[in-house]
Design an enzyme around this catalytic site. Structure first.
Site, PDB file in Angstrom:
ATOM      1  N   GLY A  39       0.957  -1.248  -0.050  1.00  0.00           N
ATOM      2  CA  GLY A  39       0.057  -0.280  -0.150  1.00  0.00           C
ATOM      3  C   GLY A  39       0.800   1.183   0.196  1.00  0.00           C
ATOM      4  O   GLY A  39       1.171   1.777  -0.948  1.00  0.00           O
ATOM      5  N   GLN A 103      -2.820  -4.745  10.305  1.00  0.00           N
ATOM      6  CA  GLN A 103      -1.667  -5.601  11.058  1.00  0.00           C
ATOM      7  C   GLN A 103      -2.608  -6.253  12.051  1.00  0.00           C
ATOM      8  O   GLN A 103      -2.310  -7.632  12.302  1.00  0.00           O
ATOM      9  CB  GLN A 103      -0.538  -4.926  11.862  1.00  0.00           C
ATOM     10  CG  GLN A 103       0.534  -4.239  10.693  1.00  0.00           C
ATOM     11  CD  GLN A 103       1.321  -3.295  11.341  1.00  0.00           C
ATOM     12  OE1 GLN A 103       1.757  -3.541  12.427  1.00  0.00           O
ATOM     13  NE2 GLN A 103       2.144  -2.652  10.559  1.00  0.00           N
ATOM     14  N   HIS A 124       6.820   0.946  11.649  1.00  0.00           N
ATOM     15  CA  HIS A 124       5.946   1.691  12.690  1.00  0.00           C
ATOM     16  C   HIS A 124       5.853   1.055  14.158  1.00  0.00           C
ATOM     17  O   HIS A 124       5.518  -0.045  14.021  1.00  0.00           O
ATOM     18  CB  HIS A 124       4.614   2.213  11.964  1.00  0.00           C
ATOM     19  CG  HIS A 124       3.714   3.077  12.809  1.00  0.00           C
ATOM     20  ND1 HIS A 124       4.431   4.322  13.611  1.00  0.00           N
ATOM     21  CD2 HIS A 124       2.480   3.292  12.961  1.00  0.00           C
ATOM     22  CE1 HIS A 124       3.339   4.851  14.057  1.00  0.00           C
ATOM     23  NE2 HIS A 124       2.121   4.526  13.879  1.00  0.00           N
ATOM     24  N   GLY A 153       6.415   6.197   1.120  1.00  0.00           N
ATOM     25  CA  GLY A 153       7.160   5.144   0.288  1.00  0.00           C
ATOM     26  C   GLY A 153       7.354   5.848  -1.142  1.00  0.00           C
ATOM     27  O   GLY A 153       8.395   5.291  -1.784  1.00  0.00           O
ATOM     28  N   ASP A 208       5.956   9.935  16.009  1.00  0.00           N
ATOM     29  CA  ASP A 208       5.406   9.802  14.746  1.00  0.00           C
ATOM     30  C   ASP A 208       3.865  10.240  14.714  1.00  0.00           C
ATOM     31  O   ASP A 208       3.243  10.905  13.952  1.00  0.00           O
ATOM     32  CB  ASP A 208       5.245   8.220  14.179  1.00  0.00           C
ATOM     33  CG  ASP A 208       5.075   8.315  12.972  1.00  0.00           C
ATOM     34  OD1 ASP A 208       5.565   8.602  11.884  1.00  0.00           O
ATOM     35  OD2 ASP A 208       3.713   7.585  12.520  1.00  0.00           O
ATOM     36  N   GLU A 212       2.468  13.695  12.960  1.00  0.00           N
ATOM     37  CA  GLU A 212       1.392  13.594  11.822  1.00  0.00           C
ATOM     38  C   GLU A 212       0.331  14.584  12.297  1.00  0.00           C
ATOM     39  O   GLU A 212      -0.169  15.212  11.405  1.00  0.00           O
ATOM     40  CB  GLU A 212       0.871  12.231  11.877  1.00  0.00           C
ATOM     41  CG  GLU A 212       1.996  11.249  11.046  1.00  0.00           C
ATOM     42  CD  GLU A 212       1.642   9.961  11.150  1.00  0.00           C
ATOM     43  OE1 GLU A 212       2.070   8.812  10.478  1.00  0.00           O
ATOM     44  OE2 GLU A 212       0.572   9.364  12.037  1.00  0.00           O
ATOM     45  N   GLU A 244      -0.366  33.960  -0.478  1.00  0.00           N
ATOM     46  CA  GLU A 244       0.341  34.472   0.579  1.00  0.00           C
ATOM     47  C   GLU A 244       0.055  33.505   1.802  1.00  0.00           C
ATOM     48  O   GLU A 244       1.045  33.514   2.601  1.00  0.00           O
ATOM     49  CB  GLU A 244      -0.522  35.583   1.282  1.00  0.00           C
ATOM     50  CG  GLU A 244      -0.177  37.181   0.384  1.00  0.00           C
ATOM     51  CD  GLU A 244       1.241  37.406   0.142  1.00  0.00           C
ATOM     52  OE1 GLU A 244       1.896  37.034   1.122  1.00  0.00           O
ATOM     53  OE2 GLU A 244       1.318  38.078  -0.661  1.00  0.00           O
TER      54      GLU A 244
END
Length: 347
Positions: A39, A103, A124, A153, A208, A212, A244
């Protein structure tokens, strides 16, 4: 391994000059590496590994859009492309690059093929760190490692093709064979990392998730919307408000920051811009630091993980997600951006 002074703090960094591709190939010469999930991270890591001479196969659910993409990218069904469990069974090193939700769903099927001496790799730390919520607890007799590219990726692949490298973090969670360290460094170099810096599974996922939701995506999108809205409310045209707010930042200023740093960018702007930016940056820092601390606490508590798991487990998740993305896509801000980008000179 090189010792680098990062703003007064000494850190160990692994560079390609010290851990060469030739060394990585030697470490991995007897391994079969299965990239599970084609993915977001899967295509870049799998193709880079393949181009670097590593024995790679891909595991993906048959009939999905990702399966079709793998076929289009040259992976062959029954030779280098297999269903998830078949790929796990054939591999000595399993790169679990499924989504966090994927997962969780696939773990029971994968786990039975993670036999003694194999290596399980993540990009991760989510599944292992929040194992109470995900159920992902690796067997004790395998190596468990992490390489997390600091970008998509797609970026990993495009930079590799340009002869460049995306920096990545790495971690060893479990060393059952005594080879986990050299395995993870070899994999990090072979996927196309420019350099590798050490972390832990926990620190990777904490930084992470914060990044994000913070400056990388959530905060920057929110600040874009706020400034665009203020300029529009004060009578500025959409194109002026967009230029701007977004265009000048992404096309002019951020490339300068990427090349030479924020201090250099400040020094090479007008004195009027310098003065105003220096006066106001502290106010923005003071306004946002409490929000970022609230965000970090939410990550550490597991609340953000719970939100992700609950949302991604709903059968209509992707439909709801598309609705939310369409609101952003069809907003005046990003519809203006669509037209502004068309006006960029191509030569």
């Amino acid at each position: 391994m090189a010792t680098i002074n990062f703003g007064g703090v000494l850190e160990n960094v692994v560079k390609r000059e010290e851990f060469t591709l030739k060394k990585a190939q030697e470490v991995l010469k007897n391994e079969t590496v299965a990239v599970i999930g084609y993915g977001v991270q899967g295509p870049g890591q799998a193709l880079n590994l393949k181009d670097n001479g590593i024995d790679v196969i891909v595991g993906q659910r048959k009939g999905t859009a990702s399966w079709k993409k793998a076929l289009a990218d040259g992976w062959e069904e029954g030779k280098t492309l297999f269903e998830l469990e078949a790929a796990c069974q054939k591999a000595t090193v399993v790169l679990n690059l499924l989504s966090d939700a994927g997962q969780i769903q696939a773990w029971d099927g994968m786990k039975k093929h993670l036999t003694k001496g194999k290596a399980l790799y993540f990009s991760h730390g989510f599944g292992v760190t929040f194992h109470e919520k995900t159920g992902i607890v690796p067997p004790k007799d395998i190596d468990v490692v992490l390489v997390a590219p600091k970008g998509s990726g797609t970026s990993l692949r495009s930079m590799y093709l340009k002869g460049q490298g995306l920096n990545s973090s790495y971690a060893v969670f479990q060393d059952a064979t005594g080879k986990a360290q050299e395995r993870v460094l070899a994999l990090g170099i072979a996927i196309g990392s420019g350099y590798l810096f050490e972390t832990t599974f926990q620190k990777e996922v904490y930084s992470d998730l914060t990044g994000e939701r913070g400056i990388l995506m959530g905060a920057i999108a929110g600040v874009f919307e706020a400034q665009f809205n203020v300029l529009r409310q004060r009578g500025h045209s959409p194109s002026e408000a967009y230029n701007e707010t977004v265009e000048e930042l992404t096309q002019s200023l951020m490339p300068l920051v990427a090349e030479n740093g924020m201090d250099w960018m400040f020094a090479n702007c007008s004195t009027t811009a310098q003065r105003g930016a220096l006066d106001w940056k502290g106010k923005f820092r003071e306004a946002t630091e409490p929000v970022l601390n609230e965000l970090y606490d939410s990550v550490v508590s597991g609340k953000e993980a719970e939100i992700v798991i609950e949302a991604n487990s709903k059968p209509d998740y992707r439909a709801k997600l598309e609705e939310e993305l369409n609101v952003m896509r069809n907003s005046e801000l990003w519809q203006t951006g669509l037209e502004v980008r068309k006006l960029r000179p191509t030569k």
